[in-house]
Design a protein around this motif. Structure first.
Motif, short mmCIF file in Angstrom:
data_model
loop_
_atom_site.label_atom_id
_atom_site.label_comp_id
_atom_site.label_asym_id
_atom_site.label_seq_id
_atom_site.Cartn_x
_atom_site.Cartn_y
_atom_site.Cartn_z
N PHE A 39 1.65 18.16 28.54
CA PHE A 39 2.00 18.19 29.96
C PHE A 39 0.84 18.72 30.79
CE2 PHE A 39 6.29 17.05 29.07
CZ PHE A 39 6.86 16.67 30.28
N SER B 274 7.03 20.20 35.67
CA SER B 274 6.40 20.17 34.35
C SER B 274 7.09 21.12 33.38
CB SER B 274 4.92 20.54 34.43
OG SER B 274 4.18 19.53 35.03
N ILE C 192 2.12 25.98 29.94
CA ILE C 192 1.92 25.39 31.26
C ILE C 192 1.48 26.45 32.27
CG2 ILE C 192 3.07 24.24 33.20
CD1 ILE C 192 4.71 22.69 30.98
#
Length: 158
Positions: free
Chosen positions: A78, A89, A119
């Motif tokens: 991602f 995300s 992330i």
């Protein structure tokens, strides 16, 4: 009201003690050596299963290793290939990670947090090696040694 029995107290003390030892090893390797990072935030919750409930299917080595690796990989993919706002995300990566763990029969609930960590930190592919792969190997070696040989438990569960 919680009834604290001698057996419950003993289980909690053992789990807390060996969690401290295991995370201590990872933190010493991370902060007192030049070998890289060996600790991930999600490993803290893995300790609950590995030392508190080692008989759980979620605490078995295959689930711990591949659950962490798979969900961290989803997070890295991602970060590198899916240009969505961070709030999207994170949500999609966690959902896909959970989906894949269940589909591939490698469910390890603490690993569900890995896409969030990856992330938010914009982690690279290197994160999969250190801390995920090497960290998992260390926690699993310690879990096997401690549970099987020191505590005489049937771990890994067969």
């Amino acid at each position: 009201m919680i009834k604290i029995t001698k057996l419950l107290l003993q289980k909690a003390l053992i789990a807390g003690f060996f969690s401290t030892i295991t995370i201590g090893v990872l933190t010493v390797l991370t902060y007192k050596s030049t070998l890289g990072y060996f600790i991930a935030a999600s490993f803290g919750s893995s300790m609950v299963l590995l030392f508190g409930f080692p008989e759980s299917p979620f605490a078995q080595p295959k689930n711990v290793f591949f659950g962490h690796l798979l969900t961290a990989l989803v997070g890295v993919l991602f970060v590198n290939f899916i240009p969505l706002p961070i709030y999207m995300s994170i949500a999609f990566a966690v959902g896909i990670g959970v989906f894949l763990m269940i589909l591939l029969n490698v469910v390890h609930p603490p690993a569900g947090g890995n896409p969030i960590i990856v992330i938010i930190g914009s982690a690279s592919y290197d994160y999969l090696i250190n801390p995920i792969i090497f960290g998992c190997i260390i926690i699993l070696l310690l879990a096997i040694i401690i549970n099987k040989y020191l505590l005489q438990k049937n771990y890994p569960f067969k």
